[in-house]
Structures are given as C-alpha cells and as structure tokens.
Design a protein around this motif. Structure first.
Motif, PDB file in Angstrom:
ATOM      1  N   LYS B   6      32.749  31.334  37.697  1.00  0.00           N
ATOM      2  CA  LYS B   6      32.212  31.487  36.434  1.00  0.00           C
ATOM      3  C   LYS B   6      31.258  32.605  36.438  1.00  0.00           C
ATOM      4  CE  LYS B   6      31.234  28.667  32.524  1.00  0.00           C
ATOM      5  NZ  LYS B   6      31.649  27.523  31.968  1.00  0.00           N
ATOM      6  N   GLU B   7      30.300  32.597  37.684  1.00  0.00           N
ATOM      7  CA  GLU B   7      29.344  33.766  37.507  1.00  0.00           C
ATOM      8  C   GLU B   7      30.032  35.096  37.777  1.00  0.00           C
ATOM      9  OE1 GLU B   7      25.766  35.716  37.256  1.00  0.00           O
ATOM     10  OE2 GLU B   7      26.227  33.623  36.784  1.00  0.00           O
ATOM     11  N   LEU B  12      31.798  40.519  36.239  1.00  0.00           N
ATOM     12  CA  LEU B  12      32.888  41.501  36.082  1.00  0.00           C
ATOM     13  C   LEU B  12      32.931  41.887  34.522  1.00  0.00           C
ATOM     14  CD1 LEU B  12      36.326  40.659  37.623  1.00  0.00           C
ATOM     15  CD2 LEU B  12      36.177  41.549  35.340  1.00  0.00           C
ATOM     16  N   GLN B  13      32.626  41.066  33.523  1.00  0.00           N
ATOM     17  CA  GLN B  13      32.772  41.688  32.226  1.00  0.00           C
ATOM     18  C   GLN B  13      31.738  42.825  32.082  1.00  0.00           C
ATOM     19  OE1 GLN B  13      33.162  37.851  29.972  1.00  0.00           O
ATOM     20  NE2 GLN B  13      34.497  38.980  28.747  1.00  0.00           N
ATOM     21  N   THR B  37      42.376  37.906  43.514  1.00  0.00           N
ATOM     22  CA  THR B  37      41.362  36.892  42.496  1.00  0.00           C
ATOM     23  C   THR B  37      40.859  37.718  41.262  1.00  0.00           C
ATOM     24  OG1 THR B  37      40.695  36.119  44.496  1.00  0.00           O
ATOM     25  CG2 THR B  37      39.034  36.016  42.854  1.00  0.00           C
ATOM     26  N   ILE B  38      40.842  39.143  41.468  1.00  0.00           N
ATOM     27  CA  ILE B  38      40.182  40.032  40.441  1.00  0.00           C
ATOM     28  C   ILE B  38      41.295  39.961  39.236  1.00  0.00           C
ATOM     29  CG2 ILE B  38      39.737  42.184  39.637  1.00  0.00           C
ATOM     30  CD1 ILE B  38      37.572  41.039  41.357  1.00  0.00           C
ATOM     31  N   ARG B  39      42.540  40.042  39.855  1.00  0.00           N
ATOM     32  CA  ARG B  39      43.674  39.897  38.626  1.00  0.00           C
ATOM     33  C   ARG B  39      43.657  38.797  38.059  1.00  0.00           C
ATOM     34  NH1 ARG B  39      47.884  42.508  42.547  1.00  0.00           N
ATOM     35  NH2 ARG B  39      47.241  44.695  42.477  1.00  0.00           N
ATOM     36  N   LEU B  40      43.539  37.770  38.582  1.00  0.00           N
ATOM     37  CA  LEU B  40      43.558  36.383  37.974  1.00  0.00           C
ATOM     38  C   LEU B  40      42.139  36.215  37.184  1.00  0.00           C
ATOM     39  CD1 LEU B  40      44.557  34.115  41.044  1.00  0.00           C
ATOM     40  CD2 LEU B  40      45.921  34.565  38.860  1.00  0.00           C
ATOM     41  N   ASP B  41      41.104  36.576  37.411  1.00  0.00           N
ATOM     42  CA  ASP B  41      39.992  36.791  36.802  1.00  0.00           C
ATOM     43  C   ASP B  41      40.267  37.664  35.360  1.00  0.00           C
ATOM     44  OD1 ASP B  41      38.540  35.356  38.462  1.00  0.00           O
ATOM     45  OD2 ASP B  41      37.250  36.982  39.381  1.00  0.00           O
ATOM     46  N   ARG B  42      40.773  38.823  35.329  1.00  0.00           N
ATOM     47  CA  ARG B  42      40.989  39.473  34.201  1.00  0.00           C
ATOM     48  C   ARG B  42      41.966  38.749  33.401  1.00  0.00           C
ATOM     49  NH1 ARG B  42      44.025  43.058  34.484  1.00  0.00           N
ATOM     50  NH2 ARG B  42      44.430  43.715  36.478  1.00  0.00           N
TER      51      ARG B  42
END
Lengths: 186, 186
Positions: B6-7, B12-13, B37-42
């Motif tokens: 979450k953090e 990232l935003q 992981t970054i791709r999934l976050d995005r």
C-alpha cells in the motif's frame, strides 16, 4: 567583357584546380556565360561534372576512417588525412529542409560537421565531448555544403577539430568540436 | 527494507507526479522490487506505461508550435508553453546508434534539443544562430531522452533557450541555443 574561349577554358581549369567543388552555375556566373557553355567547355577539356569530380576525389587521397564506418559519416568524404584534416560534401535534398521555407535544418549541417570531426581522429573509440557552433547563413535546397575539418589541438585523450562549411566559398557553418578518444589508440 | 504494498503504491504515485518519465525499471530499482511488481502496481492504480503517459501528456498542456510543423520536432513534444518552456522525449532506437558500440550518435541528441529550442519560440520564422553544447555522458540503445527547454533571455530579435536532456534524471546533454526570430512576430 567576355574572354575568348581559349582563355576562358584555361582559367576554368585553374579555377577547378584551386576550388574543385565549384558548380557549373557558379562558373557560368563568374565568366558571364551560360551554363551550357560551361558544360561544353568541361566536355572539351575532359573534366567530369561536379558529382563525378567528387567521386574521383573520394577514390584517391583517402585514409581509412577508423572511428566510424565510412557510411556512418554524413555526407561524402572526399579527403581524409587522419589526425590532420578532412573534407566532406553534403548536397541538401528535400529530406534535409524545412517544408515551410526550403531552408536546411541545422542538425544536418551539424551532423555533417560532427561526423567529419569524429572521422578525422585516428582512434577506434571517439566521442564528442563539447561543440561550439555557428550557423552563419541559411542553406537552401540544392546547395552543396563542403565541410573542411582541421585538427587544431591534440592532448593525450582529446582532440580539438575546427570545421568550416562553405557553399561556393561562402561560409555557412562553423564549429569547434572537442572529442575524446580512447587511450589505447594513441 | 521493503515497503508494504500500500505504501509503495502511494509513493509510486507521488514519484510519477513529480517525474512522469520514470521507467518501470528505474522504479523497480528504487523500491527494490521486480519490474513485474511495478507493472502490477501500475495496473492496479490505473496508471498507463511510460509510452501511454507520454501520449497523454502530449494531448494536454500543449501550445501550438508556430515555427515548425509538429512532426518536424525530433522526439515527441509532451509539454509546450510558447516563449517559456517545453519538454520532448526521444527513445534511442537502432537507427540512432553507432553500429559498433550501440551509443547514440551525437547529432540525434543535438537534433532533439535544437528542434525543441526552435519549437518553444513564438514566431513564424525561427533560425538557430549559435549553439554551445556538451555531451555529458554517452546514451545507449533503448534509453529515453527527456529534453527540457527553458527560455532564458529575450531581445527583440533573438531568444536564448537552454536545453538539458536527462535519462532517468541523469543529465546526458546540455545546450545553450541562441535563435533568431522574425521581427514581425514580436
């Protein structure tokens, strides 16, 4: 006053020895005759047209470029003395000009000068560090840009190359390029 | 220490608001997670990939280029405030690099910066007069060059534009361009 033909042909030969990149148009202007007359003069004297003269020059007097593939040089290299000097010719075609005004885009003149500056350096790895450049006058569609590079300073890892680009002996671009070259090659 | 998801997504935003040209690779490095992981976050956050973000930016916040056709700017213009500033992005592809070492040829970085410097000027006719440039570090195949132009001086006929090009916030190129603009447009 127009010169007699014999005299004009003699001078024409002398001109072309001094300035091999003169166009028929420029010679016609200088002698006050038609372009057709100049073409006939050249044919009688056995002098090829500019494109042919450039090709002839490119075949002799050319050290092997070390830092680039020859086809990576922008423009045609017609003279190259490694670590000393070089000359290239770039004809401004449609793809080099702004659609709006038919003026050559600056980065093409830059590319000609920069790639020649890199080509004259006698090393395998050469990268441009800095450049100071001046666009002296706009260059138009159809003009032939003759870039002349001269090595002006050498230190163990760097070479300074001055480049001057002319169109019919009028300066259009000047640049001073400071390039790195790899240590092992010096 | 890794952040909780979450953090990480919150940060990232924030990162992307401050630096919209961050790549997934660079974010992965910063957070110490995989690119996947970054791709999934995005995806979870509904943030498009870099290419999509560039397109989004190009569609808003863009004054109309006056001095050029937009397609004559080398790279994609993503921000343009006439007579003030502009940003463009150029991805280094095969056609931009030396065959030998995959390093971007200097004239492409120059072309990106020079065309952006011309594009930010609010006049119909703009020509580069002089430029002082520095290639700070080599740029390699696949890297995304973000050029930022800032008008630093205006006189009646001339504009000075400073351009800095970065790859993931590391400066790769700097240039100061002094351009003429036509009188009637000021």
């Amino acid at each position: 006053m127009r010169l007699p033909k014999k005299e004009r042909q003699k001078q024409l030969q002398l001109f072309l020895e001094a300035e091999p990149f003169l166009t028929d148009e420029e010679m016609a202007r200088r002698f006050g005759v038609s372009i057709q007359t100049i073409r006939l003069d050249r044919m009688e004297l056995g002098i090829p047209e500019l494109r042919g003269r450039i090709k002839q020059m490119a075949q002799k007097n050319l050290d092997r470029v070390r830092s680039l593939s020859l086809e990576e040089v922008i423009g045609q290299v017609v003279e190259l003395n490694l670590d000393h000097s070089g000359i290239s010719v770039l004809e401004i075609r449609e793809e080099h000009v702004f659609a709006r005004n038919q003026i050559a885009r600056g980065h093409h003149l830059f590319a000609q000068a920069n790639s020649l500056a890199v080509a004259v350096v006698d090393a395998e790895l050469v990268l441009t560090a800095t450049a100071s450049i001046r666009f002296v006058r706009p260059v138009r569609l159809g003009e032939k840009c003759v870039a002349k590079a001269l090595v002006t300073r050498q230190t163990p890892h760097r070479t300074q190359v001055d480049v001057q680009t002319v169109v019919e002996n009028e300066t259009v671009f000047q640049g001073v390029f400071d390039v790195y070259r790899s240590k092992e090659d010096k």
